[in-house]
Design a protein around this motif. Structure first.
Motif, short mmCIF file in Angstrom:
data_model
loop_
_atom_site.label_atom_id
_atom_site.label_comp_id
_atom_site.label_asym_id
_atom_site.label_seq_id
_atom_site.Cartn_x
_atom_site.Cartn_y
_atom_site.Cartn_z
N PHE A 5 0.78 -1.32 -0.04
CA PHE A 5 -0.07 -0.01 -0.12
C PHE A 5 0.80 1.07 0.25
CE2 PHE A 5 -4.61 -0.02 0.87
CZ PHE A 5 -4.89 1.34 0.47
N ALA A 6 2.06 1.04 0.72
CA ALA A 6 2.91 2.44 0.70
C ALA A 6 3.39 2.66 -0.36
CB ALA A 6 3.96 2.16 1.63
N VAL A 7 3.85 1.55 -1.44
CA VAL A 7 4.41 1.89 -2.56
C VAL A 7 3.28 2.31 -3.52
CG1 VAL A 7 5.30 0.75 -4.63
CG2 VAL A 7 6.06 -0.11 -2.35
N ALA A 8 2.26 1.97 -3.43
CA ALA A 8 1.06 2.67 -4.05
C ALA A 8 0.88 3.99 -3.80
CB ALA A 8 -0.02 1.89 -4.00
N LEU A 9 0.75 4.52 -2.43
CA LEU A 9 0.50 5.78 -1.84
C LEU A 9 1.76 6.77 -2.61
CD1 LEU A 9 -0.35 5.21 1.79
CD2 LEU A 9 -1.89 6.09 -0.11
N LEU B 92 12.05 -4.74 -5.77
CA LEU B 92 11.56 -5.70 -6.61
C LEU B 92 10.04 -5.54 -7.22
CD1 LEU B 92 12.78 -9.05 -4.60
CD2 LEU B 92 13.68 -8.01 -6.63
N VAL B 93 9.33 -4.76 -6.30
CA VAL B 93 7.88 -4.67 -6.82
C VAL B 93 7.70 -3.15 -7.62
CG1 VAL B 93 6.93 -5.86 -4.81
CG2 VAL B 93 7.15 -3.38 -4.98
N LEU B 94 8.77 -2.38 -7.67
CA LEU B 94 8.81 -0.99 -8.24
C LEU B 94 8.39 -1.15 -9.78
CD1 LEU B 94 8.90 1.72 -7.81
CD2 LEU B 94 11.45 1.73 -8.14
N PRO B 95 9.02 -2.17 -10.55
CA PRO B 95 8.55 -2.15 -11.96
C PRO B 95 6.97 -2.54 -12.17
CG PRO B 95 10.49 -3.48 -11.68
CD PRO B 95 10.03 -3.15 -10.13
N LEU B 96 6.51 -2.89 -11.35
CA LEU B 96 5.06 -3.02 -11.45
C LEU B 96 4.01 -2.03 -11.04
CD1 LEU B 96 4.86 -6.53 -9.51
CD2 LEU B 96 5.20 -6.29 -11.94
N TYR B 97 4.47 -0.73 -10.60
CA TYR B 97 3.66 0.09 -10.06
C TYR B 97 2.76 0.85 -10.90
CZ TYR B 97 5.81 4.42 -12.22
OH TYR B 97 6.15 5.05 -12.99
N ARG B 98 2.72 0.65 -12.19
CA ARG B 98 1.59 1.25 -13.21
C ARG B 98 0.84 0.31 -13.57
NH1 ARG B 98 5.19 4.53 -17.90
NH2 ARG B 98 6.08 6.05 -16.44
N LEU B 99 0.67 -1.06 -12.99
CA LEU B 99 -0.16 -2.18 -13.13
C LEU B 99 -1.47 -1.64 -12.49
CD1 LEU B 99 1.82 -5.29 -13.40
CD2 LEU B 99 0.94 -3.80 -15.35
N GLY B 100 -2.48 -2.33 -13.14
CA GLY B 100 -3.91 -2.11 -12.37
C GLY B 100 -4.22 -3.15 -11.27
N ALA B 101 -5.27 -3.21 -10.76
CA ALA B 101 -5.56 -4.22 -9.45
C ALA B 101 -5.59 -5.56 -9.99
CB ALA B 101 -6.93 -3.83 -8.85
N LYS B 102 -6.30 -5.78 -11.10
CA LYS B 102 -6.60 -7.23 -11.58
C LYS B 102 -5.09 -8.04 -12.06
CE LYS B 102 -10.13 -8.39 -13.75
NZ LYS B 102 -11.13 -8.58 -14.72
N VAL C 234 3.30 -7.98 -0.76
CA VAL C 234 3.39 -6.71 -0.90
C VAL C 234 2.81 -6.42 -2.19
CG1 VAL C 234 5.04 -4.87 -1.69
CG2 VAL C 234 5.91 -6.83 -0.09
N ILE C 235 2.71 -7.34 -3.34
CA ILE C 235 1.94 -6.95 -4.64
C ILE C 235 0.55 -7.22 -4.16
CG2 ILE C 235 1.64 -8.05 -6.75
CD1 ILE C 235 4.36 -9.29 -6.66
N ALA C 236 0.06 -7.83 -3.35
CA ALA C 236 -1.42 -7.83 -2.71
C ALA C 236 -1.67 -6.57 -2.34
CB ALA C 236 -1.56 -9.01 -1.86
N GLY C 237 -0.86 -5.97 -1.53
CA GLY C 237 -1.16 -4.60 -0.85
C GLY C 237 -1.24 -3.55 -1.97
N MET C 238 -0.55 -3.69 -3.06
CA MET C 238 -0.72 -2.79 -4.32
C MET C 238 -1.82 -2.87 -5.02
SD MET C 238 3.42 -3.17 -5.68
CE MET C 238 3.18 -2.04 -7.04
#
Length: 400
Positions: free
Chosen positions: A81-85, A139-149, A205-209
């Motif tokens: 969630f923090a990464v998403a914020l 590790l999750v930073l490359p995924l930050y533009r992806l949507g929920a699904k 972490v990805i689930a939180g995003m």
């Protein structure tokens, strides 16, 4: 097995987040419920590190058992969630804003790696997760533009494949190991063999995003998330319970690895078990804390989602509860400070040598951090370490 590795995600306090559009429910724009969830996770972490053993039974033992593993999983989900914020919760930032957000995450990751290594070198019985968090962020930073699904699908796929891959890699990377006094985690520990190996913890972490991408102001969305949490918890813990009873020889193999009689419980793990119980593949069916098994990840993720959605809903639906929960929210708003505070206190006090019942030690830790956080929040918007983190990440604004 006592869980000595829980820790908070370092993120801008949701209670300070002003840019989120509100769609009707009061308070959702600032997501103050996340601070409540973070505060509860801090207390759970304290319970794991300095509280009574779950084996004592009774109500206290039950509460201590609930904290085992689930506190760290909740923190990991909140880290997503923090990464998403930081990078744009509902709408990922692009262009200059996106580059600056990425830089902020990288700076935070580096600071966490350094701080986590320093805390590890204090030699306390706690295995700090901060260095692991730093790696998770990267590790999750490359995924930050992806949507929920797509994020949810990646989290599910990783949770399915990661534990099996970790088990297969054990002959190559070695079993679970914990740093000795003055020894910081290396890259192999952070990825595979440490207290929170990235190979099996990144799904949280990805689930939180993914959760952060939803419109959390909508009641229907919260209900669906809560039902999803229930389904995941039942699948993880219930699936493990059934598997250990239906798969021939599984329960016996776990009993031998644990070195004790009886059916393994969801909170038990033999010391030095390397997470996945010894060298037995039956350990992949166990949903105990830090078992690093798929069913464990699924069950813990479900509990974390339930806690988050419950806290968000409660803060909007019950204004009086919000006022009563202010001390817990204050702790959650400065969870990095609260975490470092308790590690330093354990180091200075040498809590394992204290001739004081663990319950009183735990109550002392909770009371002291609550008072300090409440007083601090009266005069400052951020905790001391959160303020320093904000100053450090401010460098990212220089990117053009």
């Amino acid at each position: 097995m006592t869980d000595h590795a829980d820790s908070p995600p370092t993120a801008p306090s949701p209670a300070r987040e002003r840019s989120e559009p509100s769609t009707g429910a009061p308070g959702v724009g600032r997501l103050i419920g996340l601070d409540l969830a973070r505060g509860l996770a801090v207390f759970g972490m304290y319970a794991v590190h300095v509280g009574p053993a779950p084996s004592q039974g009774g109500v206290i033992g039950f509460l201590m058992e609930l904290a085992q593993g689930r506190s760290s999983a909740l923190f990991a989900v909140l880290a997503g969630f923090a990464v998403a914020l930081i990078t744009g919760r509902r709408r990922p930032k692009t262009g200059l804003a996106g580059r600056q957000a990425v830089a902020k995450v990288v700076i935070r990751a580096v600071i966490l790696l350094v701080l986590g290594s320093a805390l590890t070198m204090t030699g306390t019985p706690v295995v700090p997760i901060l260095a692991f968090y730093g790696l998770f962020f990267l590790l999750v930073l490359p995924l930050y533009r992806l949507g929920a699904k797509p994020l949810a699908m990646i989290a599910a796929g990783w949770a399915l494949v990661g534990p099996q891959l970790l088990y297969l890699l054990k002959p190559v990377v070695g079993g679970r190991e914990f740093p000795t006094v003055g020894q910081a985690d290396g890259i192999v520990s952070l990825l595979f063999t440490g207290g929170y190996p990235a190979l099996t913890w990144v799904p949280f972490v990805i689930a939180g995003m993914a959760v952060a991408r939803f419109d959390l102001a909508a009641t229907a969305v919260r209900i669906r998330l809560a039902l999803t949490g229930v389904a995941l918890a039942v699948t993880g813990y219930g699936g493990s319970w059934l598997a250990l009873r239906l798969v021939p020889g599984a329960a016996e193999a776990i009993r031998e690895a644990a070195g004790g009689p009886g059916m393994p419980s969801m909170s038990s793990a033999p010391p030095g078990s390397a997470g996945i119980f010894g060298d037995t593949s039956a350990g992949m069916l166990v949903a105990s804390p830090h078992s690093e098994a798929t069913l464990s990840i699924v069950g813990h993720t479900g509990v974390a989602i339930l806690v988050i959605t419950a806290c968000l809903a409660a803060m909007d639906a019950f204004p009086r509860l919000r006022r009563l929960a202010k001390p817990v929210i204050a702790v959650g708003s400065m969870s990095l400070t609260a975490y470092v505070y308790h590690i330093v206190a354990i180091w200075l006090l040498d809590t394992e040598e204290l001739a004081v019942p663990p319950l009183y030690v735990l109550l002392g830790f909770i009371a002291s951090v609550t008072v300090l956080a409440t007083l601090w929040s009266r005069f400052f918007q951020r905790g001391p370490l959160e303020w320093l983190m904000g100053r450090a990440t401010g460098i990212a604004r220089r990117i053009r």
